[in-house]
Design a protein around this motif. Structure first.
Motif, PDB file in Angstrom:
ATOM      1  N   LEU A  94       0.824  -1.204   0.000  1.00 49.77           N
ATOM      2  CA  LEU A  94       0.000   0.000   0.000  1.00 49.77           C
ATOM      3  C   LEU A  94       0.861   1.258   0.000  1.00 49.77           C
ATOM      4  CD1 LEU A  94      -2.801  -1.051   2.503  1.00 49.77           C
ATOM      5  CD2 LEU A  94      -3.167  -0.372   0.121  1.00 49.77           C
ATOM      6  N   VAL A  95       1.901   1.268   0.838  1.00 46.90           N
ATOM      7  CA  VAL A  95       2.813   2.416   0.886  1.00 46.90           C
ATOM      8  C   VAL A  95       3.491   2.616  -0.463  1.00 46.90           C
ATOM      9  CG1 VAL A  95       4.942   3.297   1.901  1.00 46.90           C
ATOM     10  CG2 VAL A  95       3.198   2.271   3.366  1.00 46.90           C
ATOM     11  N   SER A  96       3.970   1.508  -1.058  1.00 46.04           N
ATOM     12  CA  SER A  96       4.628   1.585  -2.360  1.00 46.04           C
ATOM     13  C   SER A  96       3.673   2.107  -3.429  1.00 46.04           C
ATOM     14  CB  SER A  96       5.163   0.206  -2.751  1.00 46.04           C
ATOM     15  OG  SER A  96       5.732   0.225  -4.040  1.00 46.04           O
ATOM     16  N   ASN A  97       2.434   1.636  -3.409  1.00 43.76           N
ATOM     17  CA  ASN A  97       1.447   2.087  -4.390  1.00 43.76           C
ATOM     18  C   ASN A  97       1.170   3.578  -4.255  1.00 43.76           C
ATOM     19  OD1 ASN A  97       1.239  -0.503  -5.338  1.00 43.76           O
ATOM     20  ND2 ASN A  97      -0.808  -0.890  -4.539  1.00 43.76           N
ATOM     21  N   ILE A  98       0.997   4.045  -3.013  1.00 41.15           N
ATOM     22  CA  ILE A  98       0.699   5.462  -2.771  1.00 41.15           C
ATOM     23  C   ILE A  98       1.870   6.333  -3.212  1.00 41.15           C
ATOM     24  CG2 ILE A  98       0.286   7.186  -0.966  1.00 41.15           C
ATOM     25  CD1 ILE A  98      -1.257   4.944   0.542  1.00 41.15           C
ATOM     26  N   GLU A  99       3.076   5.898  -2.898  1.00 49.97           N
ATOM     27  CA  GLU A  99       4.268   6.663  -3.292  1.00 49.97           C
ATOM     28  C   GLU A  99       4.394   6.769  -4.805  1.00 49.97           C
ATOM     29  OE1 GLU A  99       7.246   5.817   0.515  1.00 49.97           O
ATOM     30  OE2 GLU A  99       7.397   4.588  -1.309  1.00 49.97           O
ATOM     31  N   SER A 100       3.891   5.755  -5.519  1.00 49.75           N
ATOM     32  CA  SER A 100       3.977   5.780  -6.980  1.00 49.75           C
ATOM     33  C   SER A 100       2.742   6.420  -7.627  1.00 49.75           C
ATOM     34  CB  SER A 100       4.170   4.359  -7.516  1.00 49.75           C
ATOM     35  OG  SER A 100       3.047   3.556  -7.213  1.00 49.75           O
ATOM     36  N   GLY A 101       1.819   6.925  -6.802  1.00 49.70           N
ATOM     37  CA  GLY A 101       0.652   7.613  -7.336  1.00 49.70           C
ATOM     38  C   GLY A 101      -0.562   6.743  -7.541  1.00 49.70           C
ATOM     39  N   ASN A 102      -0.489   5.497  -7.118  1.00 50.39           N
ATOM     40  CA  ASN A 102      -1.626   4.586  -7.256  1.00 50.39           C
ATOM     41  C   ASN A 102      -2.330   4.481  -5.905  1.00 50.39           C
ATOM     42  OD1 ASN A 102      -3.453   2.548  -7.709  1.00 50.39           O
ATOM     43  ND2 ASN A 102      -1.928   0.944  -8.031  1.00 50.39           N
ATOM     44  N   ASN A 103      -3.493   5.138  -5.784  1.00 50.64           N
ATOM     45  CA  ASN A 103      -4.206   5.164  -4.512  1.00 50.64           C
ATOM     46  C   ASN A 103      -5.304   4.100  -4.418  1.00 50.64           C
ATOM     47  OD1 ASN A 103      -2.714   7.406  -3.545  1.00 50.64           O
ATOM     48  ND2 ASN A 103      -4.026   8.782  -4.742  1.00 50.64           N
ATOM     49  N   ARG A 104      -5.414   3.265  -5.411  1.00 53.00           N
ATOM     50  CA  ARG A 104      -6.432   2.222  -5.385  1.00 53.00           C
ATOM     51  C   ARG A 104      -5.947   1.042  -4.546  1.00 53.00           C
ATOM     52  NH1 ARG A 104      -8.677   1.929 -11.662  1.00 53.00           N
ATOM     53  NH2 ARG A 104      -9.334   4.129 -11.810  1.00 53.00           N
ATOM     54  N   SER A 105      -6.806   0.579  -3.650  1.00 52.31           N
ATOM     55  CA  SER A 105      -6.403  -0.502  -2.755  1.00 52.31           C
ATOM     56  C   SER A 105      -7.304  -1.729  -2.849  1.00 52.31           C
ATOM     57  CB  SER A 105      -6.412   0.001  -1.304  1.00 52.31           C
ATOM     58  OG  SER A 105      -7.706   0.468  -0.949  1.00 52.31           O
ATOM     59  N   LYS A 106      -8.261  -1.722  -3.766  1.00 52.82           N
ATOM     60  CA  LYS A 106      -9.275  -2.769  -3.828  1.00 52.82           C
ATOM     61  C   LYS A 106      -8.678  -4.159  -3.996  1.00 52.82           C
ATOM     62  CE  LYS A 106     -13.509  -4.080  -6.277  1.00 52.82           C
ATOM     63  NZ  LYS A 106     -14.475  -3.718  -7.357  1.00 52.82           N
ATOM     64  N   TYR A 107      -7.649  -4.274  -4.817  1.00 55.84           N
ATOM     65  CA  TYR A 107      -7.131  -5.601  -5.155  1.00 55.84           C
ATOM     66  C   TYR A 107      -5.795  -5.914  -4.490  1.00 55.84           C
ATOM     67  CZ  TYR A 107     -10.751  -5.209  -8.734  1.00 55.84           C
ATOM     68  OH  TYR A 107     -11.946  -5.052  -9.371  1.00 55.84           O
ATOM     69  N   TYR A 109      -5.075  -7.097  -1.463  1.00 53.68           N
ATOM     70  CA  TYR A 109      -5.048  -8.390  -0.759  1.00 53.68           C
ATOM     71  C   TYR A 109      -4.823  -9.538  -1.736  1.00 53.68           C
ATOM     72  CZ  TYR A 109      -6.522 -12.365   2.076  1.00 53.68           C
ATOM     73  OH  TYR A 109      -6.573 -13.574   2.723  1.00 53.68           O
ATOM     74  N   ASP A 110      -5.628  -9.569  -2.810  1.00 51.54           N
ATOM     75  CA  ASP A 110      -5.485 -10.650  -3.785  1.00 51.54           C
ATOM     76  C   ASP A 110      -4.100 -10.640  -4.418  1.00 51.54           C
ATOM     77  OD1 ASP A 110      -8.045 -11.539  -3.317  1.00 51.54           O
ATOM     78  OD2 ASP A 110      -8.927 -10.467  -4.998  1.00 51.54           O
ATOM     79  N   SER A 111      -3.586  -9.445  -4.675  1.00 58.07           N
ATOM     80  CA  SER A 111      -2.261  -9.320  -5.275  1.00 58.07           C
ATOM     81  C   SER A 111      -1.183  -9.861  -4.336  1.00 58.07           C
ATOM     82  CB  SER A 111      -1.974  -7.863  -5.615  1.00 58.07           C
ATOM     83  OG  SER A 111      -0.662  -7.690  -6.094  1.00 58.07           O
ATOM     84  N   VAL A 112      -1.276  -9.520  -3.074  1.00 58.64           N
ATOM     85  CA  VAL A 112      -0.290  -9.977  -2.089  1.00 58.64           C
ATOM     86  C   VAL A 112      -0.341 -11.495  -1.940  1.00 58.64           C
ATOM     87  CG1 VAL A 112       0.274  -9.977   0.377  1.00 58.64           C
ATOM     88  CG2 VAL A 112      -0.125  -7.820  -0.828  1.00 58.64           C
ATOM     89  N   ILE A 113      -1.550 -12.050  -1.867  1.00 61.00           N
ATOM     90  CA  ILE A 113      -1.692 -13.504  -1.738  1.00 61.00           C
ATOM     91  C   ILE A 113      -1.047 -14.206  -2.931  1.00 61.00           C
ATOM     92  CG2 ILE A 113      -3.346 -15.414  -1.761  1.00 61.00           C
ATOM     93  CD1 ILE A 113      -3.167 -14.025   0.902  1.00 61.00           C
TER      94      ILE A 113
END
Length: 205
Positions: A94-107, A109-113
């Motif tokens: 989530l931190v990495s996504n936000i730092e890169s400008g991607n604020n979407r968090s819906k997927y 969990y599935d991505s991490v799994i």
């Protein structure tokens, strides 16, 4: 139907609090009716997280019913993950996504799994019907290459072949031997295996 639950339950290991396995009810593109053929390659009907074998057993009739109604397949990732490790990985992602400008968090969990290594190192060797004639050679090759010992844990029937569940082995040697004998076998290190296929899906084949 193909029902592999009794073959799979002995593979399930819950060693500490928070260990879990996942089950997915999936409709694959090859099973879509014609009007849906241009949609995504896999449609997830429902996903489950189980923390004990009894949890799977209690929901198993529901899983089979969904497979029957939707003409879908049940898949299980029998290698366990742990809640704490998943949570820590989600925070980092989530931190990495936000730092890169991607604020979407819906997927997330599935991505991490999908990305996380499992606690057990057990591979799925996908042998399709075209390669079934080589199954004994494949078994012998896996057991003969490093490390020493019997590395075949079990065989899981699929609609068009078999999944060999194995311990890790020298993959480069295996691929070379397969290539030298002019056949190809897919080795999946972090993928699920088939849990259930309903009669309704098999009758359409």
């Amino acid at each position: 139907m193909i029902d592999n639950v009794d073959l799979i339950k002995p593979l399930l290991q819950f060693e500490e609090e928070g260990d879990f396995i996942t089950v997915l009810v999936l409709k694959r593109k090859k099973d879509f009716i014609e009007e849906y053929a241009k949609h995504q390659s896999v449609r997830t009907i429902k996903s489950y997280t189980f923390y004990a074998i009894k949890d799977l057993e209690e929901r198993y009739e529901e899983i089979k019913m969904l497979c029957e109604v939707f003409k879908a397949r049940g898949y299980i990732n029998f290698n366990t993950r742990n809640d704490k490790n998943v949570a820590l990985k989600m925070i980092a992602k989530l931190v990495s996504n936000i730092e890169s400008g991607n604020n979407r968090s819906k997927y997330v969990y599935d991505s991490v799994i999908g990305e996380m290594p499992s606690k057990q190192k057990r591979w799925v060797i996908d042998v399709d019907k075209e390669e079934l004639q080589h199954i004994e050679f494949i078994r012998k090759t896996i057991n003969d290459i490093e490390p020493e010992g019997d590395k075949i844990i079990t065989a899981i029937p699929t609609l068009n072949g078999v999944h060999l569940i194995t311990k890790p082995f020298r993959l480069d040697t295996f691929k070379t031997l397969c290539g030298n004998n002019n056949f190809n076998v897919d080795v999946q290190k972090n993928n699920p295996t088939l849990l259930y296929i309903p009669d309704s899906l098999i009758e359409d084949k």
